[in-house]
Motif scaffolding. Sequence first.
Motif, PDB file in Angstrom:
ATOM      1  N   ASP A 258      22.184  48.904  26.581  1.00 21.72           N
ATOM      2  CA  ASP A 258      20.734  48.471  25.928  1.00 21.72           C
ATOM      3  C   ASP A 258      20.475  46.998  26.393  1.00 21.72           C
ATOM      4  O   ASP A 258      21.171  46.309  27.246  1.00 21.72           O
ATOM      5  CB  ASP A 258      20.868  48.570  24.273  1.00 21.72           C
ATOM      6  CG  ASP A 258      21.853  47.885  23.764  1.00 21.72           C
ATOM      7  OD1 ASP A 258      22.380  46.812  24.292  1.00 21.72           O
ATOM      8  OD2 ASP A 258      22.396  48.113  22.628  1.00 21.72           O
ATOM      9  N   LYS A 259      19.469  46.441  25.838  1.00 21.25           N
ATOM     10  CA  LYS A 259      18.981  45.140  26.189  1.00 21.25           C
ATOM     11  C   LYS A 259      19.840  44.073  25.628  1.00 21.25           C
ATOM     12  O   LYS A 259      19.958  42.826  26.030  1.00 21.25           O
ATOM     13  CB  LYS A 259      17.626  44.861  25.808  1.00 21.25           C
ATOM     14  CG  LYS A 259      17.526  44.858  24.379  1.00 21.25           C
ATOM     15  CD  LYS A 259      15.918  44.880  24.008  1.00 21.25           C
ATOM     16  CE  LYS A 259      15.570  45.072  22.394  1.00 21.25           C
ATOM     17  NZ  LYS A 259      14.231  44.798  22.075  1.00 21.25           N
ATOM     18  N   ASN A 260      20.773  44.209  24.736  1.00 20.54           N
ATOM     19  CA  ASN A 260      21.756  43.569  24.303  1.00 20.54           C
ATOM     20  C   ASN A 260      23.121  43.406  24.868  1.00 20.54           C
ATOM     21  O   ASN A 260      24.187  43.101  24.629  1.00 20.54           O
ATOM     22  CB  ASN A 260      22.186  43.900  22.651  1.00 20.54           C
ATOM     23  CG  ASN A 260      21.039  43.516  21.943  1.00 20.54           C
ATOM     24  OD1 ASN A 260      20.059  42.644  21.985  1.00 20.54           O
ATOM     25  ND2 ASN A 260      20.606  44.568  21.053  1.00 20.54           N
ATOM     26  N   ASN A 261      23.252  44.232  26.086  1.00 20.12           N
ATOM     27  CA  ASN A 261      24.321  44.459  26.970  1.00 20.12           C
ATOM     28  C   ASN A 261      25.483  45.181  26.135  1.00 20.12           C
ATOM     29  O   ASN A 261      26.615  44.822  26.625  1.00 20.12           O
ATOM     30  CB  ASN A 261      24.743  43.059  27.340  1.00 20.12           C
ATOM     31  CG  ASN A 261      23.784  42.420  28.518  1.00 20.12           C
ATOM     32  OD1 ASN A 261      22.977  43.172  29.205  1.00 20.12           O
ATOM     33  ND2 ASN A 261      23.767  41.028  28.415  1.00 20.12           N
ATOM     34  N   LYS A 262      25.148  45.952  25.369  1.00 21.01           N
ATOM     35  CA  LYS A 262      26.149  46.924  24.937  1.00 21.01           C
ATOM     36  C   LYS A 262      25.712  48.503  25.201  1.00 21.01           C
ATOM     37  O   LYS A 262      24.633  48.724  25.271  1.00 21.01           O
ATOM     38  CB  LYS A 262      26.204  46.672  23.460  1.00 21.01           C
ATOM     39  CG  LYS A 262      26.625  45.410  23.001  1.00 21.01           C
ATOM     40  CD  LYS A 262      26.804  45.202  21.454  1.00 21.01           C
ATOM     41  CE  LYS A 262      27.152  43.759  21.105  1.00 21.01           C
ATOM     42  NZ  LYS A 262      27.289  43.631  19.598  1.00 21.01           N
TER      43      LYS A 262
ATOM     44  N   LYS B 299      30.931  46.490  26.596  1.00 22.89           N
ATOM     45  CA  LYS B 299      30.137  45.357  26.452  1.00 22.89           C
ATOM     46  C   LYS B 299      30.085  44.543  27.673  1.00 22.89           C
ATOM     47  O   LYS B 299      31.062  44.301  28.161  1.00 22.89           O
ATOM     48  CB  LYS B 299      30.594  44.563  25.298  1.00 22.89           C
ATOM     49  CG  LYS B 299      29.849  43.462  24.786  1.00 22.89           C
ATOM     50  CD  LYS B 299      30.563  42.529  23.699  1.00 22.89           C
ATOM     51  CE  LYS B 299      29.738  41.459  23.494  1.00 22.89           C
ATOM     52  NZ  LYS B 299      30.228  40.714  22.310  1.00 22.89           N
TER      53      LYS B 299
ATOM     54  N   ARG C   7      29.684  41.209  29.792  1.00 18.05           N
ATOM     55  CA  ARG C   7      30.311  39.896  29.457  1.00 18.05           C
ATOM     56  C   ARG C   7      29.889  38.958  30.679  1.00 18.05           C
ATOM     57  O   ARG C   7      30.425  39.255  31.801  1.00 18.05           O
ATOM     58  CB  ARG C   7      31.700  39.679  29.190  1.00 18.05           C
ATOM     59  CG  ARG C   7      32.394  38.298  29.053  1.00 18.05           C
ATOM     60  CD  ARG C   7      33.628  38.068  28.610  1.00 18.05           C
ATOM     61  NE  ARG C   7      34.566  39.223  29.174  1.00 18.05           N
ATOM     62  CZ  ARG C   7      35.339  38.988  30.065  1.00 18.05           C
ATOM     63  NH1 ARG C   7      35.518  37.861  30.576  1.00 18.05           N
ATOM     64  NH2 ARG C   7      36.176  40.068  30.678  1.00 18.05           N
TER      65      ARG C   7
END
Length: 147
Positions: A60-64, A88, A90
């Motif tokens: 998703d756009k939250n990098n998860k 996730k 990083r």
Amino acid sequence: MKNIFKILFLSFLFVACQQKIKPEDIAKINGYWEIEKVVFDQGKDKEYGINESYDYFQIDKNNKGFRKKVMPQLDGTFIVNDSQEDVKIRFQEDKVFFDYVTPYAKWSEELITISDKKLVFKNAEKKEYHYKKAEPLNILGDGEKTK
């Protein structure tokens, strides 16, 4: 002296040619990926011809997000089970890492290259996993588009 200049030039060329991965590039990973080959630290390759499973990423756009193994079927569908690896993303210095978590293990892989059609990860053992973008199979010849 010439050898020193050659080594410096080749080192500079290698560093300059590495892809700079930006946060907006991460969206390209969503979808189905088929492994093409694994390059080992000693330079040997293991080629993959036909794969029984693909890796499916959803970030998703939250990098998860997650990664799942899916098995393509002849009609263009996929068999999917409930197991998945939570991931996730990083960003650390000029590198991008995918941190995976399952109930049994935690590990990281460095994202080396990403494009619309290619994907390369490197793990802690310095093995490089080369993927190509996969599409659903449909060898039934019914002329229908797969989803």
